[in-house]
Motif scaffolding. Structure first.
Motif, PDB file in Angstrom:
ATOM      1  N   LEU A 207      11.584  -6.005  -0.573  1.00 45.39           N
ATOM      2  CA  LEU A 207      10.482  -5.017  -0.522  1.00 45.39           C
ATOM      3  C   LEU A 207       9.015  -5.721  -0.891  1.00 45.39           C
ATOM      4  CD1 LEU A 207      12.332  -2.413  -3.174  1.00 45.39           C
ATOM      5  CD2 LEU A 207      11.775  -2.260  -0.531  1.00 45.39           C
ATOM      6  N   ALA A 208       8.973  -6.784  -1.408  1.00 45.40           N
ATOM      7  CA  ALA A 208       7.754  -7.296  -1.736  1.00 45.40           C
ATOM      8  C   ALA A 208       7.093  -7.868  -0.289  1.00 45.40           C
ATOM      9  CB  ALA A 208       7.765  -8.689  -2.453  1.00 45.40           C
ATOM     10  N   LEU A 209       8.064  -8.355   0.693  1.00 45.50           N
ATOM     11  CA  LEU A 209       7.645  -8.752   1.788  1.00 45.50           C
ATOM     12  C   LEU A 209       7.083  -7.520   2.912  1.00 45.50           C
ATOM     13  CD1 LEU A 209      10.091 -11.482   2.864  1.00 45.50           C
ATOM     14  CD2 LEU A 209       7.615 -11.793   2.344  1.00 45.50           C
ATOM     15  N   LYS A 210       7.625  -6.456   2.460  1.00 46.99           N
ATOM     16  CA  LYS A 210       7.219  -5.212   3.213  1.00 46.99           C
ATOM     17  C   LYS A 210       5.873  -4.689   2.750  1.00 46.99           C
ATOM     18  CE  LYS A 210      11.961  -3.683   4.749  1.00 46.99           C
ATOM     19  NZ  LYS A 210      12.880  -2.708   4.907  1.00 46.99           N
ATOM     20  N   ARG A 211       5.904  -4.799   1.428  1.00 42.50           N
ATOM     21  CA  ARG A 211       4.506  -4.586   1.040  1.00 42.50           C
ATOM     22  C   ARG A 211       3.440  -5.451   1.465  1.00 42.50           C
ATOM     23  NH1 ARG A 211       7.388  -4.338  -4.375  1.00 42.50           N
ATOM     24  NH2 ARG A 211       7.736  -2.123  -4.686  1.00 42.50           N
ATOM     25  N   LEU A 212       3.628  -6.460   1.688  1.00 42.21           N
ATOM     26  CA  LEU A 212       2.893  -7.784   2.060  1.00 42.21           C
ATOM     27  C   LEU A 212       2.344  -7.094   3.567  1.00 42.21           C
ATOM     28  CD1 LEU A 212       1.073 -10.372   1.970  1.00 42.21           C
ATOM     29  CD2 LEU A 212       3.282 -11.410   2.576  1.00 42.21           C
ATOM     30  N   GLU A 213       3.546  -6.683   4.281  1.00 40.00           N
ATOM     31  CA  GLU A 213       3.162  -6.273   5.744  1.00 40.00           C
ATOM     32  C   GLU A 213       2.333  -5.004   5.747  1.00 40.00           C
ATOM     33  OE1 GLU A 213       6.418  -5.417   9.344  1.00 40.00           O
ATOM     34  OE2 GLU A 213       6.861  -4.327   7.172  1.00 40.00           O
ATOM     35  N   THR A 214       2.225  -4.261   4.827  1.00 41.67           N
ATOM     36  CA  THR A 214       1.647  -3.118   4.618  1.00 41.67           C
ATOM     37  C   THR A 214       0.170  -3.482   4.378  1.00 41.67           C
ATOM     38  OG1 THR A 214       3.468  -1.698   4.031  1.00 41.67           O
ATOM     39  CG2 THR A 214       1.116  -0.965   3.537  1.00 41.67           C
ATOM     40  N   GLU A 215      -0.017  -4.401   3.517  1.00 41.55           N
ATOM     41  CA  GLU A 215      -1.453  -4.873   3.118  1.00 41.55           C
ATOM     42  C   GLU A 215      -2.077  -5.799   4.253  1.00 41.55           C
ATOM     43  OE1 GLU A 215      -3.029  -4.604   0.097  1.00 41.55           O
ATOM     44  OE2 GLU A 215      -1.467  -3.732  -0.857  1.00 41.55           O
ATOM     45  N   ILE A 216      -1.215  -6.233   5.031  1.00 40.58           N
ATOM     46  CA  ILE A 216      -1.751  -6.916   6.107  1.00 40.58           C
ATOM     47  C   ILE A 216      -2.134  -5.889   7.152  1.00 40.58           C
ATOM     48  CG2 ILE A 216      -1.253  -8.568   8.157  1.00 40.58           C
ATOM     49  CD1 ILE A 216       0.416 -10.363   6.186  1.00 40.58           C
ATOM     50  N   MET A 217      -1.250  -4.917   7.480  1.00 41.46           N
ATOM     51  CA  MET A 217      -1.488  -3.904   8.659  1.00 41.46           C
ATOM     52  C   MET A 217      -2.562  -3.050   8.257  1.00 41.46           C
ATOM     53  SD  MET A 217      -0.377  -3.500  11.453  1.00 41.46           S
ATOM     54  CE  MET A 217       0.103  -2.343  12.666  1.00 41.46           C
ATOM     55  N   TYR A 218      -2.649  -2.710   7.152  1.00 39.62           N
ATOM     56  CA  TYR A 218      -3.376  -1.432   6.864  1.00 39.62           C
ATOM     57  C   TYR A 218      -4.514  -1.552   5.891  1.00 39.62           C
ATOM     58  CZ  TYR A 218       0.528   0.985   9.365  1.00 39.62           C
ATOM     59  OH  TYR A 218       1.143   1.328  10.359  1.00 39.62           O
ATOM     60  N   GLY A 219      -4.268  -2.498   4.916  1.00 39.80           N
ATOM     61  CA  GLY A 219      -5.080  -2.665   3.692  1.00 39.80           C
ATOM     62  C   GLY A 219      -6.258  -3.632   4.044  1.00 39.80           C
ATOM     63  N   PHE A 220      -6.248  -4.353   5.047  1.00 39.35           N
ATOM     64  CA  PHE A 220      -7.227  -5.554   5.235  1.00 39.35           C
ATOM     65  C   PHE A 220      -7.660  -6.156   3.734  1.00 39.35           C
ATOM     66  CE2 PHE A 220      -7.775  -2.357   8.342  1.00 39.35           C
ATOM     67  CZ  PHE A 220      -7.715  -3.405   9.784  1.00 39.35           C
ATOM     68  N   THR A 221      -6.738  -6.337   3.047  1.00 39.00           N
ATOM     69  CA  THR A 221      -6.859  -6.950   1.540  1.00 39.00           C
ATOM     70  C   THR A 221      -6.625  -8.465   1.946  1.00 39.00           C
ATOM     71  OG1 THR A 221      -5.677  -4.983   0.809  1.00 39.00           O
ATOM     72  CG2 THR A 221      -5.905  -6.856  -0.654  1.00 39.00           C
ATOM     73  N   PRO A 222      -7.750  -9.304   1.084  1.00 42.42           N
ATOM     74  CA  PRO A 222      -7.529 -10.681   1.151  1.00 42.42           C
ATOM     75  C   PRO A 222      -6.319 -11.283   0.576  1.00 42.42           C
ATOM     76  CG  PRO A 222      -9.763 -10.002   0.432  1.00 42.42           C
ATOM     77  CD  PRO A 222      -9.040  -8.698   0.585  1.00 42.42           C
ATOM     78  N   LEU A 223      -5.710 -12.243   1.114  1.00 41.70           N
ATOM     79  CA  LEU A 223      -4.455 -12.618   0.550  1.00 41.70           C
ATOM     80  C   LEU A 223      -4.165 -12.921  -0.787  1.00 41.70           C
ATOM     81  CD1 LEU A 223      -1.512 -12.971   1.985  1.00 41.70           C
ATOM     82  CD2 LEU A 223      -2.304 -15.278   2.459  1.00 41.70           C
ATOM     83  N   PRO A 224      -5.193 -13.570  -1.578  1.00 46.87           N
ATOM     84  CA  PRO A 224      -4.725 -13.604  -2.731  1.00 46.87           C
ATOM     85  C   PRO A 224      -4.533 -12.293  -3.520  1.00 46.87           C
ATOM     86  CG  PRO A 224      -6.561 -15.208  -2.214  1.00 46.87           C
ATOM     87  CD  PRO A 224      -6.133 -14.149  -1.141  1.00 46.87           C
ATOM     88  N   GLU A 225      -5.331 -11.339  -3.196  1.00 42.56           N
ATOM     89  CA  GLU A 225      -5.575 -10.172  -3.934  1.00 42.56           C
ATOM     90  C   GLU A 225      -4.360  -9.172  -3.579  1.00 42.56           C
ATOM     91  OE1 GLU A 225      -9.116  -7.713  -3.578  1.00 42.56           O
ATOM     92  OE2 GLU A 225     -10.130  -9.235  -3.461  1.00 42.56           O
ATOM     93  N   ALA A 226      -4.017  -9.388  -2.184  1.00 41.90           N
ATOM     94  CA  ALA A 226      -2.459  -8.845  -1.861  1.00 41.90           C
ATOM     95  C   ALA A 226      -1.465  -9.146  -2.626  1.00 41.90           C
ATOM     96  CB  ALA A 226      -2.419  -8.905  -0.335  1.00 41.90           C
ATOM     97  N   LEU A 227      -1.449 -10.527  -2.696  1.00 37.54           N
ATOM     98  CA  LEU A 227      -0.031 -11.199  -3.468  1.00 37.54           C
ATOM     99  C   LEU A 227      -0.388 -10.697  -4.844  1.00 37.54           C
ATOM    100  CD1 LEU A 227      -0.413 -14.914  -1.812  1.00 37.54           C
ATOM    101  CD2 LEU A 227       1.242 -13.002  -1.612  1.00 37.54           C
ATOM    102  N   ILE A 228      -1.492 -10.690  -5.729  1.00 40.87           N
ATOM    103  CA  ILE A 228      -1.653 -10.172  -7.005  1.00 40.87           C
ATOM    104  C   ILE A 228      -0.904  -8.887  -7.037  1.00 40.87           C
ATOM    105  CG2 ILE A 228      -2.935  -9.284  -8.765  1.00 40.87           C
ATOM    106  CD1 ILE A 228      -4.826 -11.798  -8.063  1.00 40.87           C
ATOM    107  N   ARG A 229      -1.566  -7.787  -6.114  1.00 41.25           N
ATOM    108  CA  ARG A 229      -0.818  -6.849  -6.177  1.00 41.25           C
ATOM    109  C   ARG A 229       0.685  -6.539  -6.052  1.00 41.25           C
ATOM    110  NH1 ARG A 229      -4.843  -3.342  -2.163  1.00 41.25           N
ATOM    111  NH2 ARG A 229      -6.664  -3.550  -3.400  1.00 41.25           N
ATOM    112  N   ILE A 230       1.262  -7.264  -5.220  1.00 39.21           N
ATOM    113  CA  ILE A 230       2.500  -7.403  -4.832  1.00 39.21           C
ATOM    114  C   ILE A 230       3.428  -7.924  -6.031  1.00 39.21           C
ATOM    115  CG2 ILE A 230       4.509  -8.491  -3.414  1.00 39.21           C
ATOM    116  CD1 ILE A 230       2.224  -8.482  -0.905  1.00 39.21           C
ATOM    117  N   GLY A 231       2.896  -8.899  -6.587  1.00 38.47           N
ATOM    118  CA  GLY A 231       3.521  -9.438  -7.884  1.00 38.47           C
ATOM    119  C   GLY A 231       3.597  -8.607  -8.780  1.00 38.47           C
TER     120      GLY A 231
END
Length: 172
Positions: free
Chosen positions: A37-61
């Motif tokens: 589920l965390a990897l799928k959230r990362l997929e969503t962040e990359i695809m739709y969120g355009f969120t910088p990776l550190p911020e995306a990892l914080i959200r996922i964590g």
């Protein structure tokens, strides 16, 4: 009286050990599911969120919680100053530091290490392909973990009690 107390303590200790081992078998599929589920959230962040990776990892964590969430939070922390690690190094350091707190085995760890080699090194489309590959591999491991849970969880609970009874019988 003292012998009876000793027998009760031995049986309680071995039963508890059996339950702890059985709990490991129950936790592993749950943690693999959280990782998927965390990897799928990362997929969503990359695809739709355009969120910088550190911020995306914080959200996922934060969303994942537990030992799995701690790995992603640690990776995000490693990417920030003063460390400024690459995504690959940050995730590998986080896996190395936090994996022992999980019930997952080395197969899942290796999948995540392989995934870390591609994290942040290619375009979005390529990243999504790598995430999908990691998810498929983890789903396969989750299926195996569920089978192991069905096979061994009840057995270890019973074995703890039976082993304790065996020790008490041998001692007296």
């Amino acid at each position: 009286m003292l012998k009876m107390l000793g027998a009760v303590l031995v049986i309680a200790a071995t039963t508890l050990a059996g339950w702890v081992q059985a709990r490991q078998y129950a936790n592993r599929p749950q943690q693999i599911r959280r990782l998927i589920l965390a990897l799928k959230r990362l997929e969503t962040e990359i695809m739709y969120g355009f969120t910088p990776l550190p911020e995306a990892l914080i959200r996922i964590g934060e969303q994942s919680g537990g030992a799995v969430g701690a790995i992603f939070l640690t990776a995000a922390q490693n990417m920030k100053p003063p460390d400024n690690s690459t995504a690959q190094d940050a995730l590998q350091l986080a896996i190395g530091a936090g994996w022992k707190a999980t019930a997952m085995k080395t197969a899942e760890q290796e999948i995540m290490r392989q995934f870390s080699y591609t994290l942040g090194t290619s375009d979005r489309k390529d990243q999504l392909g790598h995430i999908a590959t990691a998810v498929r591999q983890l789903e396969s491991e989750e299926h195996e973990a569920r089978e192991e849970q069905n096979r061994y969880e009840k057995m270890f609970r019973s074995l703890g009690l039976l082993f304790g009874a065996f020790i008490v019988i041998v001692m007296y």
